[in-house]
Design a protein around this motif. Structure first.
Motif, PDB file in Angstrom:
ATOM      1  N   ALA A   3     -16.252  -4.698   0.524  1.00 28.45           N
ATOM      2  CA  ALA A   3     -15.074  -5.554   0.642  1.00 28.45           C
ATOM      3  C   ALA A   3     -14.615  -6.026  -0.735  1.00 28.45           C
ATOM      4  O   ALA A   3     -13.421  -6.058  -1.024  1.00 28.45           O
ATOM      5  CB  ALA A   3     -15.392  -6.732   1.543  1.00 28.45           C
ATOM      6  N   ALA A   4     -15.575  -6.363  -1.615  1.00 25.93           N
ATOM      7  CA  ALA A   4     -15.211  -6.861  -2.945  1.00 25.93           C
ATOM      8  C   ALA A   4     -14.394  -5.817  -3.703  1.00 25.93           C
ATOM      9  O   ALA A   4     -13.302  -6.106  -4.203  1.00 25.93           O
ATOM     10  CB  ALA A   4     -16.473  -7.221  -3.727  1.00 25.93           C
ATOM     11  N   LEU A   5     -14.906  -4.594  -3.775  1.00 27.01           N
ATOM     12  CA  LEU A   5     -14.177  -3.542  -4.501  1.00 27.01           C
ATOM     13  C   LEU A   5     -12.871  -3.185  -3.785  1.00 27.01           C
ATOM     14  O   LEU A   5     -11.848  -2.966  -4.418  1.00 27.01           O
ATOM     15  CB  LEU A   5     -15.041  -2.283  -4.615  1.00 27.01           C
ATOM     16  CG  LEU A   5     -15.873  -2.140  -5.893  1.00 27.01           C
ATOM     17  CD1 LEU A   5     -16.718  -0.889  -5.845  1.00 27.01           C
ATOM     18  CD2 LEU A   5     -14.996  -2.106  -7.140  1.00 27.01           C
ATOM     19  N   ARG A   6     -12.913  -3.167  -2.452  1.00 27.19           N
ATOM     20  CA  ARG A   6     -11.718  -2.762  -1.702  1.00 27.19           C
ATOM     21  C   ARG A   6     -10.575  -3.743  -1.924  1.00 27.19           C
ATOM     22  O   ARG A   6      -9.428  -3.341  -2.120  1.00 27.19           O
ATOM     23  CB  ARG A   6     -12.053  -2.670  -0.211  1.00 27.19           C
ATOM     24  CG  ARG A   6     -10.898  -2.112   0.604  1.00 27.19           C
ATOM     25  CD  ARG A   6     -11.224  -2.081   2.069  1.00 27.19           C
ATOM     26  NE  ARG A   6     -12.254  -1.127   2.380  1.00 27.19           N
ATOM     27  CZ  ARG A   6     -13.124  -1.272   3.385  1.00 27.19           C
ATOM     28  NH1 ARG A   6     -13.092  -2.359   4.132  1.00 27.19           N
ATOM     29  NH2 ARG A   6     -14.017  -0.359   3.630  1.00 27.19           N
ATOM     30  N   GLU A   7     -10.902  -5.038  -1.931  1.00 27.44           N
ATOM     31  CA  GLU A   7      -9.828  -6.021  -2.124  1.00 27.44           C
ATOM     32  C   GLU A   7      -9.339  -6.018  -3.564  1.00 27.44           C
ATOM     33  O   GLU A   7      -8.151  -5.979  -3.824  1.00 27.44           O
ATOM     34  CB  GLU A   7     -10.280  -7.423  -1.695  1.00 27.44           C
ATOM     35  CG  GLU A   7     -10.588  -7.548  -0.199  1.00 27.44           C
ATOM     36  CD  GLU A   7      -9.601  -6.820   0.725  1.00 27.44           C
ATOM     37  OE1 GLU A   7      -8.385  -6.964   0.556  1.00 27.44           O
ATOM     38  OE2 GLU A   7     -10.060  -6.076   1.625  1.00 27.44           O
ATOM     39  N   GLU A   8     -10.278  -6.024  -4.545  1.00 24.37           N
ATOM     40  CA  GLU A   8      -9.887  -5.986  -5.971  1.00 24.37           C
ATOM     41  C   GLU A   8      -9.036  -4.759  -6.262  1.00 24.37           C
ATOM     42  O   GLU A   8      -8.036  -4.816  -6.957  1.00 24.37           O
ATOM     43  CB  GLU A   8     -11.134  -5.899  -6.864  1.00 24.37           C
ATOM     44  CG  GLU A   8     -11.910  -7.178  -7.057  1.00 24.37           C
ATOM     45  CD  GLU A   8     -11.232  -8.149  -8.007  1.00 24.37           C
ATOM     46  OE1 GLU A   8     -10.470  -7.715  -8.878  1.00 24.37           O
ATOM     47  OE2 GLU A   8     -11.465  -9.363  -7.839  1.00 24.37           O
ATOM     48  N   GLY A   9      -9.503  -3.615  -5.736  1.00 23.07           N
ATOM     49  CA  GLY A   9      -8.860  -2.350  -6.081  1.00 23.07           C
ATOM     50  C   GLY A   9      -7.775  -1.921  -5.115  1.00 23.07           C
ATOM     51  O   GLY A   9      -7.198  -0.860  -5.260  1.00 23.07           O
ATOM     52  N   GLU A  10      -7.457  -2.788  -4.135  1.00 23.54           N
ATOM     53  CA  GLU A  10      -6.472  -2.438  -3.089  1.00 23.54           C
ATOM     54  C   GLU A  10      -6.731  -1.040  -2.567  1.00 23.54           C
ATOM     55  O   GLU A  10      -5.878  -0.147  -2.625  1.00 23.54           O
ATOM     56  CB  GLU A  10      -5.055  -2.536  -3.632  1.00 23.54           C
ATOM     57  CG  GLU A  10      -4.627  -3.958  -3.913  1.00 23.54           C
ATOM     58  CD  GLU A  10      -3.193  -4.028  -4.427  1.00 23.54           C
ATOM     59  OE1 GLU A  10      -2.332  -3.305  -3.890  1.00 23.54           O
ATOM     60  OE2 GLU A  10      -2.957  -4.794  -5.364  1.00 23.54           O
ATOM     61  N   GLU A  11      -7.952  -0.837  -2.088  1.00 25.12           N
ATOM     62  CA  GLU A  11      -8.383   0.503  -1.686  1.00 25.12           C
ATOM     63  C   GLU A  11      -8.028   0.814  -0.235  1.00 25.12           C
ATOM     64  O   GLU A  11      -8.853   0.779   0.663  1.00 25.12           O
ATOM     65  CB  GLU A  11      -9.890   0.668  -1.952  1.00 25.12           C
ATOM     66  CG  GLU A  11     -10.262   0.624  -3.429  1.00 25.12           C
ATOM     67  CD  GLU A  11      -9.639   1.759  -4.254  1.00 25.12           C
ATOM     68  OE1 GLU A  11      -9.058   2.689  -3.671  1.00 25.12           O
ATOM     69  OE2 GLU A  11      -9.725   1.705  -5.480  1.00 25.12           O
ATOM     70  N   TYR A  12      -6.755   1.130  -0.054  1.00 22.23           N
ATOM     71  CA  TYR A  12      -6.238   1.580   1.247  1.00 22.23           C
ATOM     72  C   TYR A  12      -5.467   2.868   1.009  1.00 22.23           C
ATOM     73  O   TYR A  12      -4.720   2.967   0.026  1.00 22.23           O
ATOM     74  CB  TYR A  12      -5.336   0.507   1.873  1.00 22.23           C
ATOM     75  CG  TYR A  12      -6.107  -0.755   2.187  1.00 22.23           C
ATOM     76  CD1 TYR A  12      -6.759  -0.902   3.411  1.00 22.23           C
ATOM     77  CD2 TYR A  12      -6.229  -1.770   1.242  1.00 22.23           C
ATOM     78  CE1 TYR A  12      -7.502  -2.044   3.691  1.00 22.23           C
ATOM     79  CE2 TYR A  12      -6.980  -2.908   1.504  1.00 22.23           C
ATOM     80  CZ  TYR A  12      -7.612  -3.044   2.728  1.00 22.23           C
ATOM     81  OH  TYR A  12      -8.358  -4.165   2.994  1.00 22.23           O
ATOM     82  N   GLY A  13      -5.672   3.882   1.868  1.00 16.52           N
ATOM     83  CA  GLY A  13      -5.069   5.204   1.654  1.00 16.52           C
ATOM     84  C   GLY A  13      -3.551   5.156   1.518  1.00 16.52           C
ATOM     85  O   GLY A  13      -2.887   4.495   2.308  1.00 16.52           O
ATOM     86  N   ALA A  14      -3.016   5.903   0.519  1.00 17.77           N
ATOM     87  CA  ALA A  14      -1.566   5.934   0.304  1.00 17.77           C
ATOM     88  C   ALA A  14      -0.862   6.708   1.418  1.00 17.77           C
ATOM     89  O   ALA A  14       0.303   6.455   1.716  1.00 17.77           O
ATOM     90  CB  ALA A  14      -1.245   6.565  -1.043  1.00 17.77           C
ATOM     91  N   THR A  15      -1.572   7.647   2.053  1.00 14.12           N
ATOM     92  CA  THR A  15      -0.945   8.464   3.090  1.00 14.12           C
ATOM     93  C   THR A  15      -1.131   7.867   4.478  1.00 14.12           C
ATOM     94  O   THR A  15      -0.193   7.820   5.270  1.00 14.12           O
ATOM     95  CB  THR A  15      -1.533   9.900   3.058  1.00 14.12           C
ATOM     96  OG1 THR A  15      -1.264  10.440   1.768  1.00 14.12           O
ATOM     97  CG2 THR A  15      -0.916  10.796   4.113  1.00 14.12           C
ATOM     98  N   THR A  16      -2.334   7.391   4.773  1.00  8.57           N
ATOM     99  CA  THR A  16      -2.609   6.939   6.144  1.00  8.57           C
ATOM    100  C   THR A  16      -2.817   5.429   6.246  1.00  8.57           C
ATOM    101  O   THR A  16      -2.915   4.895   7.346  1.00  8.57           O
ATOM    102  CB  THR A  16      -3.884   7.625   6.681  1.00  8.57           C
ATOM    103  OG1 THR A  16      -4.949   7.315   5.781  1.00  8.57           O
ATOM    104  CG2 THR A  16      -3.720   9.129   6.769  1.00  8.57           C
ATOM    105  N   GLY A  17      -2.946   4.745   5.117  1.00  7.82           N
ATOM    106  CA  GLY A  17      -3.187   3.298   5.139  1.00  7.82           C
ATOM    107  C   GLY A  17      -4.614   2.947   5.522  1.00  7.82           C
ATOM    108  O   GLY A  17      -4.972   1.772   5.652  1.00  7.82           O
ATOM    109  N   ARG A  18      -5.475   3.964   5.710  1.00  4.90           N
ATOM    110  CA  ARG A  18      -6.866   3.686   6.126  1.00  4.90           C
ATOM    111  C   ARG A  18      -7.627   2.981   5.007  1.00  4.90           C
ATOM    112  O   ARG A  18      -7.461   3.328   3.832  1.00  4.90           O
ATOM    113  CB  ARG A  18      -7.597   5.006   6.416  1.00  4.90           C
ATOM    114  CG  ARG A  18      -7.178   5.668   7.697  1.00  4.90           C
ATOM    115  CD  ARG A  18      -7.976   6.923   7.961  1.00  4.90           C
ATOM    116  NE  ARG A  18      -7.641   8.001   7.039  1.00  4.90           N
ATOM    117  CZ  ARG A  18      -8.185   9.203   7.073  1.00  4.90           C
ATOM    118  NH1 ARG A  18      -9.117   9.487   7.948  1.00  4.90           N
ATOM    119  NH2 ARG A  18      -7.824  10.140   6.222  1.00  4.90           N
ATOM    120  N   PRO A  19      -8.510   2.008   5.344  1.00  2.00           N
ATOM    121  CA  PRO A  19      -9.332   1.395   4.298  1.00  2.00           C
ATOM    122  C   PRO A  19     -10.264   2.442   3.698  1.00  2.00           C
ATOM    123  O   PRO A  19     -10.810   3.266   4.431  1.00  2.00           O
ATOM    124  CB  PRO A  19     -10.128   0.313   5.020  1.00  2.00           C
ATOM    125  CG  PRO A  19      -9.903   0.521   6.462  1.00  2.00           C
ATOM    126  CD  PRO A  19      -8.763   1.460   6.665  1.00  2.00           C
TER     127      PRO A  19
END
Ligand code: IMP
Length: 430
Positions: free
Chosen positions: A289-305
């Motif tokens: 969660a820490a890296l995902r939120e900092e890095g806005e890690e959601y797929g550009a094509t599907t929006g998947r986390p």
């Protein structure tokens, strides 16, 4: 002197290649996409605008740069036209700058239906595809039944090939999947409409690239997805359906391998993956969660986390080997700005056995646990820094250690999402 530079993803895709390509396009005359399709998604920030491109090379945002969609790409014409429309609305489309290979295969609506159905049938061993019909389109290419852009230019040929294809596809869809098949007239008319809209872009792009090289033009080859998603060299079967490694820059665009001067692998300063499949350095949910939120890690094509984890040096060394990397680019270094400790995986272990060479077999890789080296963080912002020497000492040490582990130097370090938030160490075009 003119140079031909290949950019490939060194991980599982989403490494931030779009931005790197965008920066390097400033030094190129031609940009070429050579594999994949609209499963890719490149987000480029220009000024205050965010533009997501799935198919058209992001080089289109630079005026006067010719953008080529090569023969190795599979094209969904509906998506292509949507992108053209978006670019037109933003005043970023010059028709003469887009060239599409006559030999590139077309994604058809039945490919999308089959993509979804195959995933359903795989049950727990699903791949987690983007659902864009990519795999089934490449299947038809290899089985020699695919429809190509050149077919769009001849109504008779297109109709005859479509009819043959539909006979087989509808039989499968109606009798095996027990779903509704596709209507020949409707599909034919839809695709003839697309043909009218894109016919002027369809050409012999191999010839165009050869002529460009003879005229002394510099060419940037823009890879999509990443090395570990390569159909041959990735973590099969959890891969995409094309070759994503640098060799495909040649076959997927119709130029000889000896014309490629430099091969640049792009890697995040950490690792992410979307879809299923083994991922040895994957974090647990809390760290994720820490890296995902900092890095806005959601797929550009599907929006998947995206799944997140520390940098995997074993995988990067492998990427160096199978691509023949001459350089790397590290992206999103700034996302690590707030961590007090940063880890790099230097080897794997299965039980007591040390593994230093990347195993691509999903069954072996899923048993690997990472051997980490811990480096101190730098705990200060890096996004405003524009030269390497001005980076915090620990950030420099981190980058240098990554280079040492992989065995090649970095030419660019990205420290933010905006186009100018980057440190150029060496320009591959000069
Ligand atoms: P497909 O390419 O849609 O068949 O999906 C196959 C696998 O590749 C899935 O795990 C996808 O999530 C992954 N994939 C495809 N394109 C991309 C990409 O551009 N970035 C990251 N993963 C991708």
């Amino acid at each position: 002197m003119a140079k031909n530079v290949v950019i490939v993803g060194a991980q599982w895709g989403d490494e931030g290649k779009g931005k790197v390509v965008d920066i390097l396009t400033g030094y190129a005359d031609v940009v070429v996409r050579f594999q994949g399709g609209n499963n890719a998604g490149h987000t480029v920030i220009v000024g205050k605008e965010k533009i997501v491109l799935h198919l058209i090379p992001s080089g289109i945002l630079h005026k006067g740069v010719k953008c080529v969609i090569g023969d190795g790409v599979v094209i969904d014409p509906e998506c292509l036209l949507e992108e053209i429309e978006t670019l037109k609305e933003k005043g970023k489309f010059n028709p003469e700058d887009l060239l599409i290979s006559k030999d590139a295969h077309l994604i058809m609506p039945y490919h999308k239906k089959l993509d979804a159905a195959k995933e359903r049938l795989r049950g727990n061993s699903k791949i987690g595809t983007t659902g864009r019909g990519i795999g089934p389109a490449y299947e038809d290419k290899v089985s020699r039944s695919g429809l190509r852009c050149a077919d769009l230019l001849d109504r008779e040929i297109f109709r005859a090939k479509l009819e043959t294809n539909l006979r087989e596809k509808n039989h499968y869809i109606e009798t095996i999947l027990e779903e509704e098949g596709f209507d020949l007239e409707k599909l034919f008319n839809d695709y003839m409409g697309y043909a009218e809209a894109i016919k002027d872009h369809i050409t012999d792009t191999s010839l165009f690239l050869d002529r460009s090289m003879n005229e002394g033009k510099s060419i940037l080859f823009e890879g999509a997805q990443g090395t570990l998603l390569d159909i041959d060299h990735g973590t099969y079967p959890y891969v995409t359906s094309s070759n994503t490694v640098a060799g495909e820059a040649a076959t997927g665009s119709g130029v000889g391998p000896s014309t490629l001067d430099e091969i640049v692998g792009v890697s995040k300063a950490y690792t992410t993956r979307v879809g299923e499949g083994p991922f040895p350095t994957e974090h647990d949910e809390e760290q994720n969660a820490a890296l995902r939120e900092e890095g806005e890690e959601y797929g550009a094509t599907t929006g998947r986390p995206r799944r997140c984890g520390w940098l995997d040096g074993v995988a990067l060394r492998y990427a160096k080997r199978v691509n023949g990397l001459t350089a790397i680019v590290l992206t999103k270094l700034d996302i690590l700005d707030n961590f007090s400790e940063i880890k790099i995986c230097t080897a794997y272990k299965i039980g007591e056995q040390l593994i230093e060479d990347f195993p691509t077999e999903a069954s072996i890789l899923s048993k690997c646990t990472p051997v980490f080296e811990t480096l101190p963080g730098w705990k200060s912002p890096t996004s405003d820094i524009r030269d390497f020497d001005s980076l915090p000492e620990n950030a420099k040490k981190y980058v240098k250690r990554v280079e040492e582990i992989v065995g090649v130097s970095s030419i660019l370090v990205s420290v933010g999402a905006a186009r100018d938030e980057a440190i150029m160490v060496r320009n591959p075009f000069s």
